[in-house]
Design a protein around this motif. Structure first.
Motif, PDB file in Angstrom:
ATOM      1  N   ALA A  37       0.997  -1.005  -0.046  1.00 43.02           N
ATOM      2  CA  ALA A  37       0.340   0.235   0.087  1.00 43.02           C
ATOM      3  C   ALA A  37       0.892   1.299  -0.344  1.00 43.02           C
ATOM      4  O   ALA A  37       1.620   1.326   0.468  1.00 43.02           O
ATOM      5  N   LEU A  38       0.594   2.161  -0.501  1.00 42.89           N
ATOM      6  CA  LEU A  38       1.263   3.429  -1.008  1.00 42.89           C
ATOM      7  C   LEU A  38       0.653   4.836  -0.496  1.00 42.89           C
ATOM      8  O   LEU A  38      -0.574   4.642  -1.148  1.00 42.89           O
ATOM      9  N   LEU A  39       0.986   5.011   0.857  1.00 49.57           N
ATOM     10  CA  LEU A  39      -0.389   5.406   1.161  1.00 49.57           C
ATOM     11  C   LEU A  39       0.677   7.467   1.070  1.00 49.57           C
ATOM     12  O   LEU A  39       1.820   7.706   0.962  1.00 49.57           O
ATOM     13  N   GLY A  40      -1.008   8.567   0.733  1.00 43.49           N
ATOM     14  CA  GLY A  40       0.047   9.700   0.992  1.00 43.49           C
ATOM     15  C   GLY A  40      -1.406  10.386   0.483  1.00 43.49           C
ATOM     16  O   GLY A  40      -2.416  10.519   0.898  1.00 43.49           O
ATOM     17  N   LEU A 191      -1.061  -1.091  -4.606  1.00 44.99           N
ATOM     18  CA  LEU A 191      -1.750  -0.028  -3.944  1.00 44.99           C
ATOM     19  C   LEU A 191      -2.031   0.995  -3.797  1.00 44.99           C
ATOM     20  O   LEU A 191      -1.177   1.217  -2.717  1.00 44.99           O
ATOM     21  N   THR A 192      -2.819   2.184  -4.707  1.00 49.48           N
ATOM     22  CA  THR A 192      -2.642   3.675  -3.790  1.00 49.48           C
ATOM     23  C   THR A 192      -3.596   3.955  -2.718  1.00 49.48           C
ATOM     24  O   THR A 192      -5.527   3.718  -3.275  1.00 49.48           O
ATOM     25  N   THR A 193      -4.204   4.220  -1.801  1.00 47.64           N
ATOM     26  CA  THR A 193      -4.976   4.936  -0.852  1.00 47.64           C
ATOM     27  C   THR A 193      -4.927   5.987  -0.160  1.00 47.64           C
ATOM     28  O   THR A 193      -3.538   6.784  -0.080  1.00 47.64           O
ATOM     29  N   GLN A 194      -6.128   6.511   0.285  1.00 49.97           N
ATOM     30  CA  GLN A 194      -5.682   7.688   1.056  1.00 49.97           C
ATOM     31  C   GLN A 194      -5.843   6.941   2.615  1.00 49.97           C
ATOM     32  O   GLN A 194      -6.241   7.768   3.405  1.00 49.97           O
ATOM     33  N   TYR A 195      -7.605   5.810   2.711  1.00 49.88           N
ATOM     34  CA  TYR A 195      -7.495   5.405   3.919  1.00 49.88           C
ATOM     35  C   TYR A 195      -6.610   4.420   4.647  1.00 49.88           C
ATOM     36  O   TYR A 195      -6.595   2.950   4.502  1.00 49.88           O
ATOM     37  N   LEU A 196      -6.394   4.648   5.330  1.00 54.10           N
ATOM     38  CA  LEU A 196      -5.576   3.993   6.824  1.00 54.10           C
ATOM     39  C   LEU A 196      -6.152   2.459   6.942  1.00 54.10           C
ATOM     40  O   LEU A 196      -5.360   2.065   7.014  1.00 54.10           O
ATOM     41  N   ASP A 197      -7.346   2.688   7.318  1.00 56.93           N
ATOM     42  CA  ASP A 197      -7.457   1.272   7.548  1.00 56.93           C
ATOM     43  C   ASP A 197      -7.615   0.253   6.443  1.00 56.93           C
ATOM     44  O   ASP A 197      -7.405  -0.542   6.596  1.00 56.93           O
ATOM     45  N   GLU A 198      -7.966   0.623   5.301  1.00 54.47           N
ATOM     46  CA  GLU A 198      -7.445   0.057   3.647  1.00 54.47           C
ATOM     47  C   GLU A 198      -6.700  -0.529   3.838  1.00 54.47           C
ATOM     48  O   GLU A 198      -6.300  -2.158   3.152  1.00 54.47           O
ATOM     49  N   ALA A 199      -4.994   0.271   4.169  1.00 53.80           N
ATOM     50  CA  ALA A 199      -3.877  -0.239   4.069  1.00 53.80           C
ATOM     51  C   ALA A 199      -4.015  -1.274   5.575  1.00 53.80           C
ATOM     52  O   ALA A 199      -3.072  -1.826   5.021  1.00 53.80           O
ATOM     53  N   GLN A 201      -5.445  -3.056   6.673  1.00 52.22           N
ATOM     54  CA  GLN A 201      -6.591  -4.545   6.523  1.00 52.22           C
ATOM     55  C   GLN A 201      -6.068  -5.378   5.059  1.00 52.22           C
ATOM     56  O   GLN A 201      -6.012  -6.607   5.097  1.00 52.22           O
ATOM     57  N   LEU A 202      -5.213  -4.612   4.444  1.00 56.99           N
ATOM     58  CA  LEU A 202      -4.566  -5.017   2.933  1.00 56.99           C
ATOM     59  C   LEU A 202      -3.260  -5.672   2.589  1.00 56.99           C
ATOM     60  O   LEU A 202      -2.620  -6.275   1.962  1.00 56.99           O
ATOM     61  N   ALA A 203      -2.576  -4.350   2.759  1.00 55.15           N
ATOM     62  CA  ALA A 203      -1.411  -4.906   2.639  1.00 55.15           C
ATOM     63  C   ALA A 203       0.023  -5.543   3.620  1.00 55.15           C
ATOM     64  O   ALA A 203      -0.121  -5.288   4.885  1.00 55.15           O
ATOM     65  N   GLY A 218       7.700  -0.054   5.613  1.00 53.17           N
ATOM     66  CA  GLY A 218       7.955  -1.931   6.569  1.00 53.17           C
ATOM     67  C   GLY A 218       6.538  -1.721   7.231  1.00 53.17           C
ATOM     68  O   GLY A 218       5.793  -1.749   6.375  1.00 53.17           O
ATOM     69  N   THR A 219       6.638  -3.285   7.328  1.00 53.88           N
ATOM     70  CA  THR A 219       4.810  -3.722   7.452  1.00 53.88           C
ATOM     71  C   THR A 219       3.909  -2.922   8.777  1.00 53.88           C
ATOM     72  O   THR A 219       4.801  -1.812   9.416  1.00 53.88           O
ATOM     73  N   LEU A 220       2.700  -3.185   9.011  1.00 52.31           N
ATOM     74  CA  LEU A 220       2.043  -2.526  10.388  1.00 52.31           C
ATOM     75  C   LEU A 220       2.864  -2.107  11.348  1.00 52.31           C
ATOM     76  O   LEU A 220       2.856  -1.618  12.242  1.00 52.31           O
ATOM     77  N   THR A 221       3.160  -4.217  11.750  1.00 57.75           N
ATOM     78  CA  THR A 221       3.408  -4.171  13.308  1.00 57.75           C
ATOM     79  C   THR A 221       4.525  -2.603  12.898  1.00 57.75           C
ATOM     80  O   THR A 221       5.774  -2.396  14.343  1.00 57.75           O
ATOM     81  N   GLU A 222       6.363  -2.846  12.645  1.00 57.98           N
ATOM     82  CA  GLU A 222       7.359  -2.259  12.195  1.00 57.98           C
ATOM     83  C   GLU A 222       6.994  -0.600  12.540  1.00 57.98           C
ATOM     84  O   GLU A 222       7.469  -0.263  12.843  1.00 57.98           O
ATOM     85  N   LEU A 223       5.799  -0.307  11.405  1.00 55.85           N
ATOM     86  CA  LEU A 223       5.854   1.351  11.573  1.00 55.85           C
ATOM     87  C   LEU A 223       5.390   1.064  12.893  1.00 55.85           C
ATOM     88  O   LEU A 223       5.212   2.921  13.128  1.00 55.85           O
ATOM     89  N   LYS A 224       4.711   0.866  13.561  1.00 57.10           N
ATOM     90  CA  LYS A 224       4.250   0.552  14.970  1.00 57.10           C
ATOM     91  C   LYS A 224       4.509   1.371  16.054  1.00 57.10           C
ATOM     92  O   LYS A 224       4.792   1.357  16.772  1.00 57.10           O
ATOM     93  N   GLN A 225       6.014   0.366  16.075  1.00 57.69           N
ATOM     94  CA  GLN A 225       7.426   0.706  16.407  1.00 57.69           C
ATOM     95  C   GLN A 225       7.931   1.934  16.582  1.00 57.69           C
ATOM     96  O   GLN A 225       8.476   1.637  17.630  1.00 57.69           O
ATOM     97  N   LEU A 226       7.611   2.297  15.373  1.00 57.57           N
ATOM     98  CA  LEU A 226       8.606   4.199  15.508  1.00 57.57           C
ATOM     99  C   LEU A 226       7.711   4.583  16.500  1.00 57.57           C
ATOM    100  O   LEU A 226       8.367   5.967  16.715  1.00 57.57           O
TER     101      LEU A 226
END
Length: 259
Positions: A37-40, A191-199, A201-203, A218-226
């Motif tokens: 997922a590419l967020l922005g 996947l590009t999205t502005q919906y954070l819950d979408e990322a 769920q899917l990525a 990174g993975t969702l877990t890695e990002l949360k560790q930031l």
């Protein structure tokens, strides 16, 4: 191309439109069979990046390799390897769902257009609606049909540019299920999205594009560790992806404003 090589490789990608610099040196790898997922925020450069990856735009600098082919040197090979689903469903509302699929199969010069259409209708739970005009479909059904049309010819890589824009919650869930099916079948999805819950769920991996650069990947877990560990009062509140995104983007923006 070897399977060890990423499905998508981006190094130092830059793109400007006159005085406006959109991409300032993007680096990104996407592994085979994964969902990235590419967020922005709006204007971050997500759609510009997808258009370059799909050979619709030429980069100003950097290298982009898709399925082992350079997008500048071998755009034809790249196009044979990909499918692009834009922000709005590109379906013909006058035709039935099945007729839409048959039309695309024939345009791709494939034999057995009817059986191909029937298989995709079944895969995306549209068999019962296949004989109906698309004008009668819900938003989620149209989007699922759009994705099904993108898979005709079995492209190994698919780009989904904000696929659930404008859909109601039920339609979004239908599209999420379809995207998960793609990866389970071995298709690589960017996947590009502005919906954070979408990322969330899917990525498999999440990259945040901000002011023309990937600031974290990174993975969702890695990002949360930031973020700092959750504080425990009466309940434990773990940071969401939205917390990570807003903290990182806000920190970058404040630092750049100070400079």
């Amino acid at each position: 191309m070897t399977i060890d090589r990423p499905a998508i490789e981006v190094r130092g990608l830059q793109k400007s439109f006159k005085e406006l610099t959109v991409l300032r040196g993007v680096d990104l790898d996407v592994a085979h069979g994964s969902i990235v997922a590419l967020l922005g925020s709006n204007g971050a450069g997500k759609t510009t990046m997808i258009r370059i990856l799909s050979t619709l735009l030429r980069p100003d600098a950097g290298t982009v390799v898709v399925n082992g082919f350079d997008v500048v040197a071998r755009p034809g090979d790249v196009r044979e390897s990909i499918s692009l689903t834009g922000q709005f469903a590109a379906v013909d509302e006058v035709l039935t769902g099945r007729e839409n699929l048959i039309l695309v199969a024939r345009l791709r010069h494939l034999t057995g257009a009817g059986p191909i259409a029937d298989r995709l209708l079944a895969r995306f739970s549209l068999t019962e609606a296949g004989a109906r005009r698309v004008a009668t479909y819900s938003g989620g059904m149209r989007r699922r049909l759009d994705i099904a049309m993108s898979l005709i010819g079995d492209p190994p890589i698919i780009f989904l540019d904000e696929p659930t824009t404008g859909l109601d919650p039920e339609g979004r869930l239908e599209v999420w299920a379809a995207v998960k099916q793609l990866a389970e079948g071995g298709t690589t999805v960017l996947l590009t999205t502005q919906y954070l819950d979408e990322a969330e769920q899917l990525a498999d991996r999440i990259a945040i594009l901000h002011q023309g650069r990937i600031i974290v990947n990174g993975t969702l877990t890695e990002l949360k560790q930031l973020l700092p560990p959750a504080e425990i009062e009466y309940v434990e509140k773990q940071p969401t992806l939205e917390d990570v995104f807003l903290t990182l983007v806000g920190a970058r923006t404040e630092g750049e404003d100070a400079r």
